[in-house]
Design a protein around this motif. Sequence first.
Motif, PDB file in Angstrom:
ATOM      1  N   ASN A  44       0.813  -1.209   0.000  1.00 19.32           N
ATOM      2  CA  ASN A  44       0.000   0.000   0.000  1.00 19.32           C
ATOM      3  C   ASN A  44       0.851   1.266   0.000  1.00 19.32           C
ATOM      4  OD1 ASN A  44      -3.153  -0.515   0.509  1.00 19.32           O
ATOM      5  ND2 ASN A  44      -1.957  -2.170   1.440  1.00 19.32           N
ATOM      6  N   ASN A  81      -5.820   6.009   0.815  1.00 22.93           N
ATOM      7  CA  ASN A  81      -4.459   6.067   1.351  1.00 22.93           C
ATOM      8  C   ASN A  81      -3.836   7.437   1.135  1.00 22.93           C
ATOM      9  OD1 ASN A  81      -4.958   3.386   1.843  1.00 22.93           O
ATOM     10  ND2 ASN A  81      -3.465   2.598   0.374  1.00 22.93           N
ATOM     11  N   ALA A  97      -8.216   1.715  -3.955  1.00 24.50           N
ATOM     12  CA  ALA A  97      -7.754   1.832  -2.566  1.00 24.50           C
ATOM     13  C   ALA A  97      -6.751   2.960  -2.370  1.00 24.50           C
ATOM     14  CB  ALA A  97      -7.162   0.501  -2.113  1.00 24.50           C
ATOM     15  N   TRP A  98      -5.969   3.276  -3.400  1.00 21.69           N
ATOM     16  CA  TRP A  98      -4.933   4.282  -3.221  1.00 21.69           C
ATOM     17  C   TRP A  98      -5.523   5.647  -2.882  1.00 21.69           C
ATOM     18  CZ3 TRP A  98      -4.763   8.814  -5.872  1.00 21.69           C
ATOM     19  CH2 TRP A  98      -5.405   8.906  -7.112  1.00 21.69           C
ATOM     20  N   THR A 122      -2.906   2.915   5.670  1.00 19.93           N
ATOM     21  CA  THR A 122      -4.237   2.779   5.091  1.00 19.93           C
ATOM     22  C   THR A 122      -5.306   3.377   6.000  1.00 19.93           C
ATOM     23  OG1 THR A 122      -4.412   0.561   6.046  1.00 19.93           O
ATOM     24  CG2 THR A 122      -3.593   0.734   3.782  1.00 19.93           C
ATOM     25  N   TYR A 135     -13.616   4.036   9.518  1.00 19.14           N
ATOM     26  CA  TYR A 135     -13.319   3.113   8.421  1.00 19.14           C
ATOM     27  C   TYR A 135     -14.546   2.370   7.918  1.00 19.14           C
ATOM     28  CZ  TYR A 135     -13.266  -0.417  12.159  1.00 19.14           C
ATOM     29  OH  TYR A 135     -13.599  -1.220  13.229  1.00 19.14           O
ATOM     30  N   PRO A 147      -5.643   5.879   8.537  1.00 24.66           N
ATOM     31  CA  PRO A 147      -4.197   5.716   8.645  1.00 24.66           C
ATOM     32  C   PRO A 147      -3.728   5.794  10.110  1.00 24.66           C
ATOM     33  CG  PRO A 147      -4.705   7.981   8.150  1.00 24.66           C
ATOM     34  CD  PRO A 147      -6.034   7.275   8.367  1.00 24.66           C
TER      35      PRO A 147
END
Length: 530
Positions: free
Chosen positions: A94, A440, A436-437, A116, A182, A118
């Motif tokens: 990640n 992040n 997903a990035w 992630t 989350y 974070p």
Amino acid sequence: MAADQLSAAQSTALGVIAARRGELSDWCATIFDFGETAWREYRSAEWYVARLRAEGFTVEEGSGGMPTAFCAEWHNGDGPVIGMYAEYDGIPGNCQAASTRREPRAGLGFQAGGHTDPHSGLGIAGLGGALAVKAAMERHGLKGGIRFTGEPAEKVRGSKPIHAAKGYYDGLAAILSFHPFYMLPMCNTVRWETHCGAGWSMVYRFLCDRPEGWGRSDGAPIPQSHSAIRAPGANDALNLMFLTSKSLRDSMLSHQGGWSISEAILTAGQATADNQPAGLAELQYMIRVPTIAMAEAVTAALDRNAEAAAAMTGCRWERHWVCKSRPGLANHAMARLVWDAMQRRGAPAWDDAAAAVAREIQANLGLTPMDDPFIPEMSRLIEPEAAEAILRRDLAPSQTHSTSDDYTDMCWHAPTARFYVARPALRAPEGFAYPAWVMNALGGIRATIDPMVERAAEVLALSALRILEDDVAREAAWAEFRTRTGGGVGGSEWVPPQCDYAPPIHFRWPEYVNTPRGHDWWIPSAMPGA
């Protein structure tokens, strides 16, 4: 102190957080850029230890026998001690820069570690709250103290069961547990009754010690040494364990209610030549279940699978614990206290600069930038009981816990509140899912993550000072704790620590390495075709 107004100490704490806003932003960016993963957070732990010592804390490095853990203490005379903490581990695969497009951090590849959730923001929010409480206690002469622990390897539920078993949460007046949002509805709210369940994780190790005896009933060696490759070896044992456990998964644990069994291959191979069978292979499992009894049942099934796989491949097997965490314990008095603090400060607010970042990401993904690019849940609070009702819509009435997290080990040593503050998340056009990035990156870009860090630090500080100053609120939390545990720590309903193992620090956990190529991930960053 009246519950309906801020005390002088609480006002001071808010001023301290505002004054140190720039430092918190810098610190959060620093930990984000380290991007270290479970049990290998060397630079992150070193940074926290140095910072806490500079702020006047006494720090024990390597607490609980874990090289990247710590326990920091500060006291202003005798009085209640508040527990707070930092997490700082990321996840392999990640690696993302604080950028509006998909790109790894400088000098690394996408398979390196990255934040992630974070945890970079989680930890700095905790630190900011602790420093604000310390400053307020000093200025207003409040007696008591702060215990601030460094919790590595949260992604494998690593440190908290060990810290709990070794007494690092004993003697605390209360514990405050913050996590970035989350999942919905747990956004800008406090967990009420349904807390996280148990999480058990282990590594199964297969070793092929005597490949020369494979297939010989008399135990005599294989005639030609190059024929030893006929022995299946450790990789085959791992493969059998992997596939057998997948095929039997529903028999071991029905996948409903958020419970699961997942696996990851840590090590495979170890042969020194093409005609040598693999001598070592390691497979990690994580079990997320509501009760310890269920975790024990699943473990017994996995043990049987490991024994069968080893017998079929001429190997021996070992089981090594990574974590054994307990299910959580609710405390409504603590939840209501933290909810009061959240209502005073409100939801985080994101400015035009943050919205511009969000729109740039949308444009880079080929989407039409939105006037209001963030999800609406980020900007509003939800009552703990209302969030509880939504959470339970998909749960059986008999189910007492939902999902898994290791803060639960703290709950059995002092009254604990678990709360969630919004992190940035983007609205999606119908039928579109963000890669997903994106999340992040938003967790590392200052304009988008700083509002969460600041608000969480404020809630932590206000809650901690309320506990220190309000004897009635503190006793209410302890009265409930004693009731739920059947008398407190050691009571008839109290669940003791399950940790009966040494810190699992010696496995081949992914990490950064220094080589003639420079500072690199354990999988070389400059891979052909990358």
